[in-house]
Design a protein around this motif. Structure first.
Motif, mmCIF file in Angstrom:
data_model
loop_
_atom_site.group_PDB
_atom_site.id
_atom_site.type_symbol
_atom_site.label_atom_id
_atom_site.label_comp_id
_atom_site.label_asym_id
_atom_site.label_seq_id
_atom_site.Cartn_x
_atom_site.Cartn_y
_atom_site.Cartn_z
ATOM 1 N N ASN A 78 -39.008 34.844 18.812
ATOM 2 C CA ASN A 78 -38.083 34.470 17.740
ATOM 3 C C ASN A 78 -36.616 34.695 18.089
ATOM 4 O OD1 ASN A 78 -38.438 37.238 17.683
ATOM 5 N ND2 ASN A 78 -38.529 37.409 15.468
ATOM 6 N N PHE A 79 -36.325 34.629 19.395
ATOM 7 C CA PHE A 79 -34.951 34.669 19.890
ATOM 8 C C PHE A 79 -34.823 33.659 21.026
ATOM 9 C CE2 PHE A 79 -35.445 38.816 17.892
ATOM 10 C CZ PHE A 79 -34.280 38.886 17.136
ATOM 11 N N ALA A 121 -36.357 39.896 24.366
ATOM 12 C CA ALA A 121 -37.662 39.506 23.813
ATOM 13 C C ALA A 121 -38.302 38.424 24.677
ATOM 14 C CB ALA A 121 -37.521 39.038 22.375
ATOM 15 N N ASN A 170 -39.823 29.331 22.292
ATOM 16 C CA ASN A 170 -38.675 30.004 21.701
ATOM 17 C C ASN A 170 -38.289 29.344 20.393
ATOM 18 O OD1 ASN A 170 -38.252 30.301 24.905
ATOM 19 N ND2 ASN A 170 -37.402 32.076 23.868
ATOM 20 N N GLY A 197 -35.602 30.603 17.844
ATOM 21 C CA GLY A 197 -34.618 31.574 17.392
ATOM 22 C C GLY A 197 -33.932 31.167 16.096
ATOM 23 N N GLY A 220 -34.142 36.256 13.863
ATOM 24 C CA GLY A 220 -35.573 36.283 14.182
ATOM 25 C C GLY A 220 -36.456 35.804 13.052
ATOM 26 N N SER A 280 -41.465 39.823 19.127
ATOM 27 C CA SER A 280 -40.222 40.069 18.405
ATOM 28 C C SER A 280 -39.697 41.463 18.682
ATOM 29 C CB SER A 280 -40.462 39.907 16.896
ATOM 30 O OG SER A 280 -39.309 40.254 16.150
ATOM 31 N N SER A 281 -38.395 41.608 18.462
ATOM 32 C CA SER A 281 -37.848 42.956 18.369
ATOM 33 C C SER A 281 -38.384 43.575 17.089
ATOM 34 C CB SER A 281 -36.320 42.898 18.304
ATOM 35 O OG SER A 281 -35.896 42.319 17.084
ATOM 36 N N MET A 312 -36.909 42.690 13.356
ATOM 37 C CA MET A 312 -37.273 41.622 12.428
ATOM 38 C C MET A 312 -38.150 42.164 11.299
ATOM 39 S SD MET A 312 -39.484 39.103 11.322
ATOM 40 C CE MET A 312 -40.831 39.275 12.475
ATOM 41 N N SER A 324 -28.995 42.595 14.363
ATOM 42 C CA SER A 324 -29.741 42.764 15.607
ATOM 43 C C SER A 324 -29.581 44.203 16.088
ATOM 44 C CB SER A 324 -29.233 41.796 16.680
ATOM 45 O OG SER A 324 -27.870 42.065 16.976
#
Length: 328
Positions: A42-43, A49, A72, A74, A78, A98-99, A102, A168
């Motif tokens: 999601n980036f 990621a 991807n 983005g 995210g 994901s990070s 999110m 972020s």
């Protein structure tokens, strides 16, 4: 009609149905996968990621025996990619990389999210604990963190810093830094860490909290690394202090990146994916690639991954409220 007499028969039929479903799910997990698996990142391409996902999906497709394709998607911190996965069929064929932000951060900064990441996504496997690094363009700025803080204090609001977007992990790190150091700078949000890095290298912005993708440019001398935004130093740069060591006590902007599935994905499939991803994360090859990004492998059970998200939500939620951070 005797309704009481019918209850045992109904219960028996329900038990048989439940047993049948359990058997079916078990068989599903044993045969899974029978077609390609899609991993939505999601980036944008090039960020942490994306790089972590690609380091895992290659070995993962070998053990699963099916292609594992990265897509991807983005945008909105995210949320766009997260929602796409949350709305997908819960069958194990669409996953999210994901990070942790999110899940643990976005609900604080996007009050009108179109999905609930806690309810609509199931944690599958953590992959990496990602550090952030305070990096600056060489030239006019000091080369050590204490002098840099002094420069910022003498020039409030005159320097700019880039991030992958509002909320972020690099943005939160920068806000934590400004709050604890008593300094101010101008935030320039980008659609990902990679475009922010491009502008930092070009001198369009002054500094950034980089999630590890700038390492090669630090090694080549194109950027100066002043500090690590973690409680531990980086083995790649053992002489670079942490911000905690530099006087910002307790500074810890680490986040955990990992895989999620749509809520309702069979537990047997989640367990299989967790086992295989943890094996990959624990290999020397993955560790070597991750260290090059400045991160640490972070194998966890789904339950541990969920607990980490709750912990991050509490600590990042505090800085979000204090700094009045809102989404793009």
């Amino acid at each position: 009609m005797n309704h009481q007499a019918g209850k045992p028969a109904f219960a028996a039929r329900w038990s048989a149905l439940a047993l049948g479903c359990a058997v079916a799910f078990g068989a599903m997990a044993q045969s899974y996968p029978t077609k390609p698996v899609k991993v939505v990142v999601n980036f944008p391409p090039g960020g942490a990621a994306d790089q972590i996902a690609r380091a895992i999906t290659g070995p993962l497709q070998e053990v699963l025996g099916q292609p594992v394709v990265v897509e991807n998607k983005g945008g909105a911190g995210g949320n766009i990619g997260g929602e796409a996965v949350a709305r997908s069929a819960p069958d194990g064929y669409t996953l999210l990389m994901s990070s942790g932000g999110m899940v643990s951060v976005n609900p604080y900064i996007y009050p009108k999210m179109s999905f609930d990441p806690i309810k609509d996504l199931a944690p599958v496997a953590a992959a990496a604990k990602v550090k952030v690094f305070l990096v600056v363009k060489p030239g006019k700025l000091p080369t050590d963190v204490k002098s840099f803080i002094g420069y910022l204090k003498a020039n409030p609001g005159k320097l700019t810093y880039g991030t992958p977007g509002n909320g972020s992990s690099p943005h939160l790190a920068a806000e934590m830094f400004q709050s604890q150091a008593g300094v101010s700078a101008v935030h320039v949000p980008y659609r990902g860490a990679a475009p922010a890095l491009v502008d930092l290298l070009a001198g369009q912005i002054d500094f950034a909290f980089d999630p590890g993708i700038a390492m090669q440019h630090v090694q080549s001398g194109k950027l100066n690394m002043l500090a690590v935004g973690s409680m531990t130093r980086s083995p790649m740069f053992p002489n670079v202090p942490t911000l905690d060591e530099a006087g910002l006590k307790g500074f810890d902007a680490d986040t955990v990146f990992g895989f999620y599935a749509p809520a309702g994905t069979p537990k047997d499939i989640v367990a299989r994916l967790n086992t295989e991803i943890n094996k990959i994360v624990s290999t020397p090859a993955f560790r070597e690639r991750l260290v090059a990004l400045g991160g640490d492998p972070a194998p966890m059970t789904p339950e541990q991954f969920h607990e980490r998200a709750e912990y991050d939500a509490k600590r990042f939620g505090a800085i979000i409220r204090d700094r009045k951070i809102v989404g793009d």
